[in-house]
Write a protein that holds these residues in place. Sequence first.
Motif, PDB file in Angstrom:
ATOM      1  N   ARG B   3      15.345 -23.490  16.365  1.00  0.00           N
ATOM      2  CA  ARG B   3      16.201 -23.797  15.230  1.00  0.00           C
ATOM      3  C   ARG B   3      15.373 -24.270  14.046  1.00  0.00           C
ATOM      4  N   TYR B 209      -7.041 -49.746  17.019  1.00  0.00           N
ATOM      5  CA  TYR B 209      -7.356 -49.008  18.242  1.00  0.00           C
ATOM      6  C   TYR B 209      -8.839 -48.647  18.309  1.00  0.00           C
ATOM      7  N   ARG B 222     -18.696 -41.104  20.019  1.00  0.00           N
ATOM      8  CA  ARG B 222     -17.487 -40.878  20.794  1.00  0.00           C
ATOM      9  C   ARG B 222     -16.259 -41.359  20.021  1.00  0.00           C
ATOM     10  N   ARG B 226     -13.818 -38.461  19.262  1.00  0.00           N
ATOM     11  CA  ARG B 226     -12.730 -38.422  20.232  1.00  0.00           C
ATOM     12  C   ARG B 226     -11.531 -39.264  19.810  1.00  0.00           C
ATOM     13  N   HIS B 227     -11.775 -40.323  19.049  1.00  0.00           N
ATOM     14  CA  HIS B 227     -10.654 -41.215  18.733  1.00  0.00           C
ATOM     15  C   HIS B 227     -10.162 -41.057  17.303  1.00  0.00           C
ATOM     16  N   VAL B 228     -11.099 -41.001  16.369  1.00  0.00           N
ATOM     17  CA  VAL B 228     -10.709 -41.140  14.971  1.00  0.00           C
ATOM     18  C   VAL B 228     -10.397 -39.802  14.312  1.00  0.00           C
ATOM     19  N   ARG B 230      -9.113 -36.937  15.213  1.00  0.00           N
ATOM     20  CA  ARG B 230      -7.796 -36.323  15.361  1.00  0.00           C
ATOM     21  C   ARG B 230      -6.745 -37.090  14.574  1.00  0.00           C
ATOM     22  N   ASN B 231      -6.856 -38.408  14.588  1.00  0.00           N
ATOM     23  CA  ASN B 231      -5.907 -39.215  13.828  1.00  0.00           C
ATOM     24  C   ASN B 231      -6.055 -38.987  12.325  1.00  0.00           C
ATOM     25  N   LEU B 304      -1.135 -32.034  16.950  1.00  0.00           N
ATOM     26  CA  LEU B 304      -2.184 -33.034  16.732  1.00  0.00           C
ATOM     27  C   LEU B 304      -1.670 -34.444  16.938  1.00  0.00           C
ATOM     28  N   PRO B 306       1.389 -36.622  18.617  1.00  0.00           N
ATOM     29  CA  PRO B 306       2.587 -36.585  19.456  1.00  0.00           C
ATOM     30  C   PRO B 306       3.761 -37.362  18.870  1.00  0.00           C
ATOM     31  N   ARG B 307       3.477 -38.219  17.874  1.00  0.00           N
ATOM     32  CA  ARG B 307       4.571 -39.004  17.315  1.00  0.00           C
ATOM     33  C   ARG B 307       5.471 -38.168  16.438  1.00  0.00           C
ATOM     34  N   GLY B 312      14.064 -33.311  15.271  1.00  0.00           N
ATOM     35  CA  GLY B 312      14.983 -33.761  16.302  1.00  0.00           C
ATOM     36  C   GLY B 312      14.911 -32.964  17.590  1.00  0.00           C
ATOM     37  N   ARG B 314      13.055 -31.533  21.039  1.00  0.00           N
ATOM     38  CA  ARG B 314      12.114 -32.171  21.923  1.00  0.00           C
ATOM     39  C   ARG B 314      10.708 -31.785  21.484  1.00  0.00           C
ATOM     40  N   ARG B 315       9.749 -32.629  21.793  1.00  0.00           N
ATOM     41  CA  ARG B 315       8.423 -32.393  21.282  1.00  0.00           C
ATOM     42  C   ARG B 315       7.912 -31.032  21.701  1.00  0.00           C
ATOM     43  N   ALA B 319       1.038 -28.546  26.113  1.00  0.00           N
ATOM     44  CA  ALA B 319       1.093 -28.819  27.552  1.00  0.00           C
ATOM     45  C   ALA B 319       2.336 -28.210  28.181  1.00  0.00           C
TER      46      ALA B 319
END
Lengths: 570, 319
Positions: B3, B209, B222, B226-228, B230-231, B304, B306-307, B312, B314-315, B319
């Motif tokens: 939709r 974080y 790392r 790995r952490h920063v 993608r955000n 990228l 998940p939030r 509306g 489903r995500r 996966a």
Amino acid sequence: MTGTETRTVPEQTRDDGALLEVRGLSVSYRTRTGLLEAVRDVDLDVRAGEIVALVGESGSGKSTTAHAVTRLLADNASVDAGRIVFGGRDLATLSERELRTVRGAQIGLVPQDPAVSLNPVKRVGEQVAEVLRLHGLATRRTAPPAAVELLGRAGLPDPATRARQYPHELSGGMRQRALIAIAIAAGPKLIVADEPTSALDVTVQRRILDHLQHLTGELGSAVLLVTHDLGVAADRADRVVVMSRGRVVETGPARRVLDDPRDAYTRRLLRSAPSLAAAEPRTPPAAPVPGDGAAAPLVEVEHLVKEFPLPHGSGSARTVRAVDDVDLTVHRGETLALVGESGSGKSTTARLVLRLVPPTSGRIVFDGEDVTALRGEKLRRLRRRAQLVYQNPYASLDPRFTIGEVVTEPLRAFRIGDRASRTARARELLDRVALPAATLDRRPAELSGGQRQRVAIARALALGPDLVVCDEPVSALDVSVQAQVLELLAELQAATGVAYLFISHDLAVVRRIAHRVAVMRAGRIVETGATGRIFDDPAHPYTRELLAAIPGGRVRAGGPTGSERPEERT
Amino acid sequence: MRRYVLRRLAQAAGVLWAAYTVSFLVLNRLPSDPVTAMAGVGADQAGVDPAQVARLRAEYGFDRPVLAQYADYLGRALRGDFGDSVATGRSVTSTIGDALPQTLLLAGTAMLLAVAAGGGLALAATYTSRRWLRQALLSLPPLGVSVPAFWAGLMLVEVFSFRLRLFPAFGNEGLRGLVLPALTLAIPTGAIIAQVLAKSLLTALDEPYVATARAKGAGRARIHLRHVLRNASLPALAVIGVLVGQLMANSVVVETVFSRNGLGRVTASAVSTQDLPVVQGVVVFGAFVFVTANLAVDLVYPLLDPRIVVAGDRRWSLA
């Protein structure tokens, strides 16, 4: 059950010398205005298996000290002097590469704010597994199940599911448990817990601290517990270290420091701690306007309901009922406290009363007039009589406005007076909230948290409202500042006859200010009554649970005796 | 999910229609038309047979009421027929279609270069703990943004073609001919990507974080990768959606400077000869590219972060 688990430090470790030995530590920050000495000449010992509370107000250097232990300081900070001896090595002289073998493996950190301390784009399980992988404690294959087990140990229900979820899908308490799982993953000898529960509800706070205490006891880890809450320190710590303005002002066994404080600052801190002071019988604020039984209430709310739509596809329910059939009344000159945990609907109720959000059903009567469906100009007139003070004084003041502009904005919005009379009014208001007139030309960033909240209160009073809704007005402030702001609110009420609808999760604060208390849970009011009655003779089990969760029980109860010390649960 | 995509496609169609309509109206309000341009350039129209001009106008339908022309053209555009070029007589669709591969190759290469160089620069600048190096690297993007494409192109040609004789100065031949124009095009684009990404990397590095990750014993590299990263990539991604449009616009200049055939050249010559059907075809095509790029960006977001829940639903995840 007072939730005050204590443990005995194993005797043999007590004499082995300290696990962590900080000597002459000085840390400074390079700032725009020059060098700021945050920590000066601090000595601190943590013995194996011991819980040491580092207590102080914001800016006292307690967090900086805790972060310096693992050298997790901001880029503009530097350790100027001192030794940080841990396990025979001076951490102050280690290279970043060497520190990596200490961090996580030998010293775990439980950070302050669980809402932002997990990486939002990684699954919870992955983040726990990372510690194990980093220190070679698990392989790619064994790490995920090990992470699930750790989450279970940290007290998360259904850990396998939680491991697959993202941080935003977990509540604050659950996130803090995930962070605890990360901290204990490698079985560290020391855990630094930096205000681990300040951002959580009292009942959650108690359960999490209980669990952390229990877990570290099992592991034999020592804990350096940083907290602004003397009640928490009193309940948990073997020893207390009090810091003020970058220096240690008092150190000693928890009992001794709390019962017989030697330093003037410690005494002041103890006096202002709401959770501890609640033990002293405090005269409740003056009774509301006499004869209020006859006078019509200022605010009358009947069968108030607010439903919010849920996103499609999340289960069967299409809406969530945030406020469920709430009745309440606020009389002139009275303070009604609305108490509950986050998600209980107390803030939504306040927003409904102010007509900031429309109710789904129910009736709101303000000073005899039904305001439930007011619109346009009439609603604006209500705005003039009902004002709001927000929780966070750092966010609720426009950073580009001067304080004078902030305070006079309501006057400008309602076209009251001219420039000169508005400035005069602003000056008078600032005087009322005990701020110097020179504050007029300053900007919010130049003020402290307490000063900013005073400005927010002055702004709320600018139009001479009948009702001020205070949404957690002191939660973001230091305890001693909290006490001052609460006093100010009470004084202003006595002088102007304004009524407060006081939203708070902190019962200790409520006791100081409220005439009556309404306890909310899951959208409903479960109990209402005069403040004294609610505290002395709570009728609802939930109220009793809230009361029991107030930290500082160990002090109020007159010290830990064998009988009230519950066995550690598994 | 479906939709959401359907709704976004409907929005895209709306944007295309608006682009078509606005360009049609604007182009029709121009004081002159292609027939005048064909019949004799300039204000001096002496010697031109007015009857002939009128006949030509009638032939192309310029004499009819604007609304009638609009309805007619829109109907044909919906069937993929944007009319014929006034200048060459070939259909607009094939004019654009023939020029497209060269421009796609150029813009695609430029975008890859921009992402690689801009992203690399941002990562390097935020990774280094040497203050002077960080400052030096961070001062490059503003420079890249402020240099005009034609000037950068001329400089590159001057150095690499005329002095060093490494790459040809113009033409469409081979990959060697692609290097300088792609580089010219990539400079402003990459500079903006670097600026946005560096800024959001620095912001993300201050997030609590990151302190958690450091406390775990994670190293700088790392944490960075790995952490920063993608955000921090979301704002850069949003900008890339917009930059695709800018690449199209800049290719007009670059293809002119390097005398390359492509959509930019087609646009430039269509504008100068007031070849309205071609100009309009280019405008609609540009809108199409823009809308597609931004739709793609929006669909990549939830992968990228998940939030972000798509409308509306489903995500939607890999996966």
